[in-house]
Design a protein around this motif. Structure first.
Motif, short mmCIF file in Angstrom:
data_model
loop_
_atom_site.label_atom_id
_atom_site.label_comp_id
_atom_site.label_asym_id
_atom_site.label_seq_id
_atom_site.Cartn_x
_atom_site.Cartn_y
_atom_site.Cartn_z
N GLN A 93 0.83 -1.21 0.00
CA GLN A 93 0.00 0.00 0.00
C GLN A 93 0.86 1.26 0.00
N LEU A 94 1.91 1.27 0.81
CA LEU A 94 2.78 2.45 0.82
C LEU A 94 3.59 2.52 -0.47
N VAL A 97 1.85 4.58 -3.06
CA VAL A 97 1.94 6.02 -2.79
C VAL A 97 3.32 6.52 -3.23
N LEU A 323 1.13 4.00 7.76
CA LEU A 323 0.31 4.07 6.55
C LEU A 323 -0.90 4.98 6.76
N THR A 326 0.13 8.48 6.57
CA THR A 326 0.46 8.84 5.20
C THR A 326 -0.80 9.08 4.37
N TYR A 327 -1.75 8.14 4.47
CA TYR A 327 -3.01 8.27 3.72
C TYR A 327 -3.71 9.57 4.08
N GLU A 328 -3.70 9.87 5.36
CA GLU A 328 -4.39 11.07 5.82
C GLU A 328 -3.71 12.32 5.26
N LEU A 332 -6.45 11.01 1.38
CA LEU A 332 -7.37 9.89 1.19
C LEU A 332 -8.35 9.89 2.37
#
Ligand code: TRP
Length: 336
Positions: A93-94, A97, A323, A326-328, A332
């Motif tokens: 997932q990372l 990104v 993660l 990071t997403y935040e 996302l």
């Protein structure tokens, strides 16, 4: 108050049924010695090894054998976090990104990719080989690692990781620790016994030059006795003119703990035959308990599974938190 231990992460590919002496002295030995003083995360990077299209049954066997060997060599699952990369989904997932933050040209400049893809040709090179360093960056950044123990050949990949982390932090705010490569000492570099100018590696043509940790003692003996040396008679460390003898000296010294100078004295006036026999004995006696312990661990898959489950849970706790952050940061929407 206990001081905060620095975080360490490293990975090794399960590309063969057995690790070889170069893997051990060049990498795993450092992993073992770093586990006590650091908060160490070590993974068998099975996803990275998909780039070479392994046979499924073999991949499974090799991955478990890699874990068993790492334990037999001294990694303590109570002290470090040992896990299989694919058990922690955040790595992929990372990686995505990070792929979206890596320039095409930047990835194209990775020398390992250039070498490997040139060898096999564009049509036979998979995209995974191109993005390989970015998955490696994700491995490192997810754990907020301070140090990444690797061989010199991985330095460029760690540099890319640093660039990506800095780019992300300056664009979205402090998110990742900037990792430092912890390059293993030159003395730990082990060369092929048949071609002592190239690194000991499974991809070399001559398997006679590679000492496998799980090989039977007779095979170790045979390989060491037929190691390429030179036409002189002196057991002396001189990498330029006596690459073969120097390599055997390094191997003996790293496993026995005797200094190179002491070994030179001990074998002064003796022939290469005697010296090789001594190297073989040191190697064989060092590896005997490692082989036995590995075999023993492999007879109890449920014990291994328990270790791996705990390792994956500990790893995922750290990785998932990074993660989520990071997403935040990139916008996302959280699932809630
Ligand atoms: N590319 C590394 C090698 O071939 C293996 C690896 C994958 C790794 N992910 C990593 C090493 C993360 C250190 C940190 O040796």
């Amino acid at each position: 108050m206990t001081p905060i231990r620095k975080r360490v992460l490293s990975g090794i590919q399960p590309t063969a049924g057995s690790f070889h002496l170069g893997n051990y002295l060049g990498a795993v030995k450092n992993w073992v010695s770093m586990q006590d003083e650091h908060d160490a995360f070590y993974c068998v990077v099975d996803l990275h090894s998909l780039t070479v299209d392994p046979d499924p049954a073999e991949l499974r066997t090799r991955t478990l054998s890699s874990i068993a060997q790492l334990l037999a060599l001294g990694l303590d699952p109570e002290t470090c976090t040992l896990f299989i990369q694919s058990h922690v989904a955040a790595h992929n997932q990372l990686a995505w990104v990070m792929e979206c933050m890596t320039g095409f040209g930047e990835a194209s400049r990775m020398t390992q990719f250039k070498d490997k893809s040139q060898k096999s040709g564009a049509d036979r090179t998979v995209v995974g080989l191109f993005t390989y360093p970015i998955l490696m960056a994700a491995d490192i950044l997810l754990y907020q690692s301070n140090y990444v123990p690797v061989g010199e050949d991985q330095r460029q990949h760690v540099e890319l990781t640093r660039d990506l982390a800095q780019r992300f932090n300056s664009k979205y705010g402090q998110t990742f620790v900037i990792p430092e490569p912890f390059i293993m000492k030159a003395g730990a570099k082990i060369y092929d016994l048949q071609d002592p100018t190239s690194k000991m590696s499974k991809s070399t043509a001559s398997l006679g030059g590679v000492i496998d940790l799980l090989d039977a003692p007779e095979i170790n003996l045979k390989k060491i006795k037929s190691a390429v040396t030179d036409t002189e008679r002196e057991v002396k460390f001189d990498e330029k003119n006596k690459a073969g003898i120097s390599n055997l000296l390094t191997i003996h010294s790293s496993l026995s703990g005797s200094s190179i100078a002491d070994l030179e004295n001990e074998f002064a006036g003796k022939g290469y035959g005697d010296f090789k026999a001594a190297v073989a004995e040191v190697v064989i006696e060092y590896l005997r308990p490692v082989r036995e312990r590995t075999q023993q661990l492999l007879t109890d898959p449920s014990h291994l599974q328990r270790i791996l489950k705990t390792g994956a849970e500990k790893a995922a706790a750290v990785a998932d938190a990074t993660l989520a952050k990071t997403y935040e940061s990139i916008g996302l929407v959280p699932r809630g």
